[in-house]
Motif scaffolding. Structure first.
Motif, PDB file in Angstrom:
ATOM      1  N   GLU A  25       0.826  -1.205   0.000  1.00  0.00           N
ATOM      2  CA  GLU A  25       0.000   0.000   0.000  1.00  0.00           C
ATOM      3  C   GLU A  25       0.865   1.262   0.000  1.00  0.00           C
ATOM      4  O   GLU A  25       0.560   2.229  -0.701  1.00  0.00           O
ATOM      5  CB  GLU A  25      -0.944  -0.003   1.204  1.00  0.00           C
ATOM      6  CG  GLU A  25      -2.121  -0.935   1.062  1.00  0.00           C
ATOM      7  CD  GLU A  25      -2.962  -0.621  -0.167  1.00  0.00           C
ATOM      8  OE1 GLU A  25      -3.380   0.541  -0.323  1.00  0.00           O
ATOM      9  OE2 GLU A  25      -3.190  -1.536  -0.979  1.00  0.00           O
ATOM     10  N   ASN A  26       1.920   1.253   0.791  1.00  0.00           N
ATOM     11  CA  ASN A  26       2.829   2.395   0.796  1.00  0.00           C
ATOM     12  C   ASN A  26       3.476   2.575  -0.568  1.00  0.00           C
ATOM     13  O   ASN A  26       3.627   3.690  -1.073  1.00  0.00           O
ATOM     14  CB  ASN A  26       3.915   2.230   1.862  1.00  0.00           C
ATOM     15  CG  ASN A  26       3.404   2.481   3.267  1.00  0.00           C
ATOM     16  OD1 ASN A  26       2.308   2.995   3.462  1.00  0.00           O
ATOM     17  ND2 ASN A  26       4.203   2.121   4.259  1.00  0.00           N
ATOM     18  N   LYS A  28       2.278   1.682  -3.491  1.00  0.00           N
ATOM     19  CA  LYS A  28       1.300   2.171  -4.460  1.00  0.00           C
ATOM     20  C   LYS A  28       1.055   3.667  -4.285  1.00  0.00           C
ATOM     21  O   LYS A  28       0.971   4.411  -5.276  1.00  0.00           O
ATOM     22  CB  LYS A  28      -0.029   1.413  -4.289  1.00  0.00           C
ATOM     23  CG  LYS A  28      -0.015  -0.023  -4.785  1.00  0.00           C
ATOM     24  CD  LYS A  28      -1.363  -0.671  -4.540  1.00  0.00           C
ATOM     25  CE  LYS A  28      -1.382  -2.122  -5.004  1.00  0.00           C
ATOM     26  NZ  LYS A  28      -2.694  -2.762  -4.707  1.00  0.00           N
ATOM     27  N   ALA A  29       0.909   4.108  -3.033  1.00  0.00           N
ATOM     28  CA  ALA A  29       0.637   5.521  -2.782  1.00  0.00           C
ATOM     29  C   ALA A  29       1.807   6.402  -3.227  1.00  0.00           C
ATOM     30  O   ALA A  29       1.606   7.491  -3.792  1.00  0.00           O
ATOM     31  CB  ALA A  29       0.346   5.739  -1.295  1.00  0.00           C
ATOM     32  N   GLU A  32       1.726   6.622  -7.004  1.00  0.00           N
ATOM     33  CA  GLU A  32       0.655   7.497  -7.491  1.00  0.00           C
ATOM     34  C   GLU A  32       1.012   8.961  -7.293  1.00  0.00           C
ATOM     35  O   GLU A  32       0.761   9.797  -8.163  1.00  0.00           O
ATOM     36  CB  GLU A  32      -0.661   7.173  -6.785  1.00  0.00           C
ATOM     37  CG  GLU A  32      -1.838   7.919  -7.381  1.00  0.00           C
ATOM     38  CD  GLU A  32      -3.174   7.454  -6.850  1.00  0.00           C
ATOM     39  OE1 GLU A  32      -4.177   8.145  -7.130  1.00  0.00           O
ATOM     40  OE2 GLU A  32      -3.223   6.419  -6.154  1.00  0.00           O
ATOM     41  N   ASP A 233       0.003   0.861   7.275  1.00  0.00           N
ATOM     42  CA  ASP A 233       0.246   1.638   6.053  1.00  0.00           C
ATOM     43  C   ASP A 233      -0.009   3.122   6.289  1.00  0.00           C
ATOM     44  O   ASP A 233      -0.618   3.819   5.470  1.00  0.00           O
ATOM     45  CB  ASP A 233      -0.640   1.140   4.902  1.00  0.00           C
ATOM     46  CG  ASP A 233      -0.535  -0.357   4.683  1.00  0.00           C
ATOM     47  OD1 ASP A 233       0.601  -0.864   4.676  1.00  0.00           O
ATOM     48  OD2 ASP A 233      -1.578  -1.022   4.532  1.00  0.00           O
ATOM     49  N   ALA A 236       0.894   5.561   3.492  1.00  0.00           N
ATOM     50  CA  ALA A 236      -0.085   5.573   2.398  1.00  0.00           C
ATOM     51  C   ALA A 236      -1.316   6.382   2.793  1.00  0.00           C
ATOM     52  O   ALA A 236      -1.849   7.162   1.988  1.00  0.00           O
ATOM     53  CB  ALA A 236      -0.482   4.150   2.023  1.00  0.00           C
ATOM     54  N   GLN A 237      -1.767   6.222   4.030  1.00  0.00           N
ATOM     55  CA  GLN A 237      -2.924   6.989   4.503  1.00  0.00           C
ATOM     56  C   GLN A 237      -2.652   8.487   4.414  1.00  0.00           C
ATOM     57  O   GLN A 237      -3.503   9.266   3.982  1.00  0.00           O
ATOM     58  CB  GLN A 237      -3.246   6.606   5.944  1.00  0.00           C
ATOM     59  CG  GLN A 237      -3.775   5.189   6.130  1.00  0.00           C
ATOM     60  CD  GLN A 237      -4.048   4.890   7.598  1.00  0.00           C
ATOM     61  OE1 GLN A 237      -4.435   5.766   8.365  1.00  0.00           O
ATOM     62  NE2 GLN A 237      -3.833   3.647   7.999  1.00  0.00           N
ATOM     63  N   ILE A 239      -0.391  10.112   2.545  1.00  0.00           N
ATOM     64  CA  ILE A 239      -0.255  10.566   1.158  1.00  0.00           C
ATOM     65  C   ILE A 239      -1.622  10.730   0.509  1.00  0.00           C
ATOM     66  O   ILE A 239      -1.894  11.725  -0.171  1.00  0.00           O
ATOM     67  CB  ILE A 239       0.617   9.584   0.354  1.00  0.00           C
ATOM     68  CG1 ILE A 239       2.071   9.642   0.837  1.00  0.00           C
ATOM     69  CG2 ILE A 239       0.535   9.888  -1.149  1.00  0.00           C
ATOM     70  CD1 ILE A 239       2.981   8.609   0.204  1.00  0.00           C
ATOM     71  N   ARG A 240      -2.495   9.773   0.745  1.00  0.00           N
ATOM     72  CA  ARG A 240      -3.814   9.850   0.122  1.00  0.00           C
ATOM     73  C   ARG A 240      -4.647  10.991   0.695  1.00  0.00           C
ATOM     74  O   ARG A 240      -5.315  11.716  -0.046  1.00  0.00           O
ATOM     75  CB  ARG A 240      -4.530   8.510   0.285  1.00  0.00           C
ATOM     76  CG  ARG A 240      -3.872   7.414  -0.564  1.00  0.00           C
ATOM     77  CD  ARG A 240      -4.592   6.101  -0.499  1.00  0.00           C
ATOM     78  NE  ARG A 240      -3.971   5.156  -1.423  1.00  0.00           N
ATOM     79  CZ  ARG A 240      -3.511   3.961  -1.082  1.00  0.00           C
ATOM     80  NH1 ARG A 240      -3.607   3.548   0.167  1.00  0.00           N
ATOM     81  NH2 ARG A 240      -2.953   3.176  -1.988  1.00  0.00           N
ATOM     82  N   LEU A 244      -3.019  13.292  -2.373  1.00  0.00           N
ATOM     83  CA  LEU A 244      -3.812  12.823  -3.492  1.00  0.00           C
ATOM     84  C   LEU A 244      -5.263  13.292  -3.433  1.00  0.00           C
ATOM     85  O   LEU A 244      -5.802  13.821  -4.403  1.00  0.00           O
ATOM     86  CB  LEU A 244      -3.758  11.292  -3.568  1.00  0.00           C
ATOM     87  CG  LEU A 244      -2.353  10.706  -3.731  1.00  0.00           C
ATOM     88  CD1 LEU A 244      -2.408   9.189  -3.772  1.00  0.00           C
ATOM     89  CD2 LEU A 244      -1.683  11.247  -4.994  1.00  0.00           C
TER      90      LEU A 244
END
Length: 248
Positions: A25-26, A28-29, A32, A233, A236-237, A239-240, A244
Motif C-alpha cells: 500500500e505504501n 502504491k501511494a 501514485e 500503512d 499511504a494513509q 499521502i492519500r 492525493l
C-alpha cells in the motif's frame, strides 16, 4: 489542488514496517504521488549505504537526506552536502561512553562504528553522527548531561532508548531545506512524515507535518496530523489524505 510538491519520509518506524519492509500500500501511494508530479524523498537517520536499497527498491531518482541531515545526496551516488563532527569532539563523546559503561555507535563516511570496532577509527575518520544506547533512563540522562558539556549538538533520538548527536544546526529539516533549494521549492510545499525526535524539526518546519500512529507521544503532541501506524500503512494513509485527495 494540493500545495504539496515534496514528500519527505523517515524510514524506520515510518515507511518501513516491523519487518523493515515497504508495504504494498505504501508503495502504491508513493507511485501514485510521483505520477502526479510530486517528488518523494527519504529523510533518515541511516547512513547512505543502508538507506540506498530502499531508494532503489522504490525506483526513486530524487535526492536523499541521510544521517539526520549530516549528508544530502542529489542522487544515491552524488553527494551534495556533508557536515562533520570534529574528531576531538568524538573522542570526548567516546570517553563518556567508556566512563559510563554505555553502549555507543556512530557513523563515519566509511560506515558504522561501535564498541566492537572502535579500533578502526583514525584521526582522518570523518564522523557524521555519534549515538548512545541504553535501556537505563537514568544512565541516558547522565550521558546526555555530560555530552552537553562537551559542546553544542543537535540532540535527538530515533528510539526512546537512544541519544543521537549531530553537528549543531544540522537536522532532517536543514537537509530538506537544501533539497528544496535544489528543486526550487519552499518548506510550505513539503509534507514530512515521521515517528521519532530526530523527525521533530522536519515535522515542525514542513507545510504539513504528520506523525505516525506509533510515534513517540512527544512527537504526536508537536503536530496537527496523526496517521496510522507503520503496521497500518500510515504513510499511504497520509499521502492519500493530504496529497492525493487534496487534489480532488
Amino acid at each position: 489542488m494540493s500545495r504539496i510538491k515534496l514528500i519527505a519520509l523517515d524510514l524506520d518506524g515510518t515507511l518501513l514496517n516491523e519487518d523493515s519492509q515497504v508495504s504494498e500500500e505504501n508503495r502504491k501511494a508513493i507511485a501514485e504521488a510521483r505520477s502526479q508530479g510530486v517528488t518523494v524523498i527519504v529523510a533518515t537517520g541511516r547512513e547512505v549505504q543502508t538507506a540506498k536499497p530502499y531508494w532503489q527498491e522504490l525506483n526513486l531518482e530524487s535526492p536523499m537526506v541521510t544521517v539526520n541531515g549530516s549528508e544530502v545526496w542529489k542522487s544515491s551516488g552524488e553527494l551534495y552536502m556533508r557536515q562533520r563532527l570534529n574528531v576531538e569532539t568524538v573522542r570526548a563523546l567516546h570517553k563518556i561512553a567508556v566512563d559510563e559503561d554505555c553502549w555507543f555507535y556512530g557513523y563515519t563516511t566509511e560506515g558504522m562504528i561501535d564498541g566492537d570496532n572502535w579500533s578502526r577509527t583514525t584521526p582522518e575518520s570523518q564522523w557524521l553522527k555519534f549515538c548512545y544506547s541504553s535501556e537505563n533512563r537514568n544512565q541516558l540522562e547522565r550521558v546526555r548531561a555530560k555530552a552537553e558539556e562537551v559542546g553544542l549538538f543537535e540532540i535527538t533520538n530515533s528510539h526512546p532508548s537512544n541519544i543521537e548527536l549531530n553537528p549543531s544546526g544540522i537536522s532532517k529539516a536543514s537537509g530538506i531545506r537544501e533539497v528544496c533549494d535544489l528543486l526550487a521549492l519552499s518548506m510550505e510545499e513539503v509534507m514530512a512524515v515521521g515517528d521519532s525526535l530526530n523527525d521533530k524539526a522536519m515535522l515542525l518546519e514542513a507545510g504539513i507535518g504528520v506523525a505516525m500512529g506509533n510515534a513517540q507521544d512527544e512527537v504526536k503532541q508537536l503536530v496537527n496530523a496523526v496517521t496510522g501506524s507503520n503496521r497500518e500503512d500510515g504513510v499511504a494513509q497520509a499521502i492519500r489524505r493530504y496529497v492525493l485527495e487534496a487534489d480532488k
